[in-house]
Design a protein around this motif. Sequence first.
Motif, PDB file in Angstrom:
ATOM      1  N   LYS A 187      48.183 -10.292  70.928  1.00 59.19           N
ATOM      2  CA  LYS A 187      49.370  -9.517  70.585  1.00 59.19           C
ATOM      3  C   LYS A 187      48.900  -8.245  69.897  1.00 59.19           C
ATOM      4  O   LYS A 187      48.010  -8.281  69.053  1.00 59.19           O
ATOM      5  CB  LYS A 187      50.259 -10.321  69.646  1.00 59.19           C
ATOM      6  CG  LYS A 187      51.469  -9.587  69.142  1.00 59.19           C
ATOM      7  CD  LYS A 187      52.246 -10.449  68.163  1.00 59.19           C
ATOM      8  CE  LYS A 187      53.341  -9.632  67.532  1.00 59.19           C
ATOM      9  NZ  LYS A 187      54.045 -10.364  66.495  1.00 59.19           N
ATOM     10  N   SER A 244      53.309  -4.260  67.653  1.00 54.56           N
ATOM     11  CA  SER A 244      54.327  -4.477  68.671  1.00 54.56           C
ATOM     12  C   SER A 244      55.316  -5.561  68.243  1.00 54.56           C
ATOM     13  O   SER A 244      54.966  -6.503  67.530  1.00 54.56           O
ATOM     14  CB  SER A 244      53.666  -4.895  69.983  1.00 54.56           C
ATOM     15  OG  SER A 244      54.633  -5.251  70.928  1.00 54.56           O
ATOM     16  N   ASN A 245      56.551  -5.426  68.693  1.00 51.83           N
ATOM     17  CA  ASN A 245      57.569  -6.438  68.430  1.00 51.83           C
ATOM     18  C   ASN A 245      57.588  -7.512  69.500  1.00 51.83           C
ATOM     19  O   ASN A 245      58.297  -8.496  69.372  1.00 51.83           O
ATOM     20  CB  ASN A 245      58.958  -5.780  68.344  1.00 51.83           C
ATOM     21  CG  ASN A 245      59.095  -4.901  67.124  1.00 51.83           C
ATOM     22  OD1 ASN A 245      58.436  -5.115  66.112  1.00 51.83           O
ATOM     23  ND2 ASN A 245      59.942  -3.896  67.215  1.00 51.83           N
ATOM     24  N   GLN A 246      56.835  -7.309  70.573  1.00 55.29           N
ATOM     25  CA  GLN A 246      56.783  -8.287  71.654  1.00 55.29           C
ATOM     26  C   GLN A 246      55.942  -9.485  71.230  1.00 55.29           C
ATOM     27  O   GLN A 246      55.133  -9.404  70.308  1.00 55.29           O
ATOM     28  CB  GLN A 246      56.196  -7.656  72.907  1.00 55.29           C
ATOM     29  CG  GLN A 246      57.052  -6.547  73.469  1.00 55.29           C
ATOM     30  CD  GLN A 246      56.429  -5.923  74.704  1.00 55.29           C
ATOM     31  OE1 GLN A 246      55.282  -6.185  75.027  1.00 55.29           O
ATOM     32  NE2 GLN A 246      57.205  -5.098  75.380  1.00 55.29           N
ATOM     33  N   GLY A 247      56.119 -10.587  71.935  1.00 54.93           N
ATOM     34  CA  GLY A 247      55.377 -11.809  71.628  1.00 54.93           C
ATOM     35  C   GLY A 247      53.954 -11.768  72.157  1.00 54.93           C
ATOM     36  O   GLY A 247      53.445 -10.732  72.581  1.00 54.93           O
ATOM     37  N   TYR A 248      53.336 -12.926  72.153  1.00 51.89           N
ATOM     38  CA  TYR A 248      51.951 -13.053  72.606  1.00 51.89           C
ATOM     39  C   TYR A 248      51.890 -13.092  74.128  1.00 51.89           C
ATOM     40  O   TYR A 248      52.814 -13.558  74.791  1.00 51.89           O
ATOM     41  CB  TYR A 248      51.324 -14.329  72.031  1.00 51.89           C
ATOM     42  CG  TYR A 248      50.991 -14.222  70.572  1.00 51.89           C
ATOM     43  CD1 TYR A 248      49.750 -13.781  70.164  1.00 51.89           C
ATOM     44  CD2 TYR A 248      51.922 -14.554  69.602  1.00 51.89           C
ATOM     45  CE1 TYR A 248      49.427 -13.677  68.813  1.00 51.89           C
ATOM     46  CE2 TYR A 248      51.617 -14.458  68.258  1.00 51.89           C
ATOM     47  CZ  TYR A 248      50.369 -14.020  67.869  1.00 51.89           C
ATOM     48  OH  TYR A 248      50.061 -13.915  66.542  1.00 51.89           O
ATOM     49  N   ALA A 249      50.802 -12.604  74.680  1.00 52.63           N
ATOM     50  CA  ALA A 249      50.547 -12.630  76.116  1.00 52.63           C
ATOM     51  C   ALA A 249      49.186 -13.277  76.358  1.00 52.63           C
ATOM     52  O   ALA A 249      48.316 -13.276  75.487  1.00 52.63           O
ATOM     53  CB  ALA A 249      50.567 -11.213  76.687  1.00 52.63           C
TER      54      ALA A 249
END
Length: 112
Positions: free
Chosen positions: A73, A77-82
Amino acid sequence: MKPTRGLILNIVVPIALILVLAGAIFGGQAVSESRADNRIQQALATALESSNAIELKFLQQVNHGYGVCGLYKVASSNQGYASFFYDKVNETVILDVNSRRYTSNCGLSAFC
């Protein structure tokens, strides 16, 4: 009673050497793992073209230690884990979870 030279040479010195050797081995492994995490973070930052910090989670060595699967991550970033796969031999990162290299190394069959 004074400690004898035999006691020191036969018990104290070997125990001290074993402790020093164990510290060197396990300390070296800890430093090596830290360096590996840093290399993965740098490879991910390069692949993402980002200068922000990268957080790693759930790292698992696969392919007999030649690769690492896990989650990442971007810290800002406000996005989750990838998901990602890191090839230690070529020092490359695979971010496409549908690619053949990712599925062959990090698919469910690799963990079973």
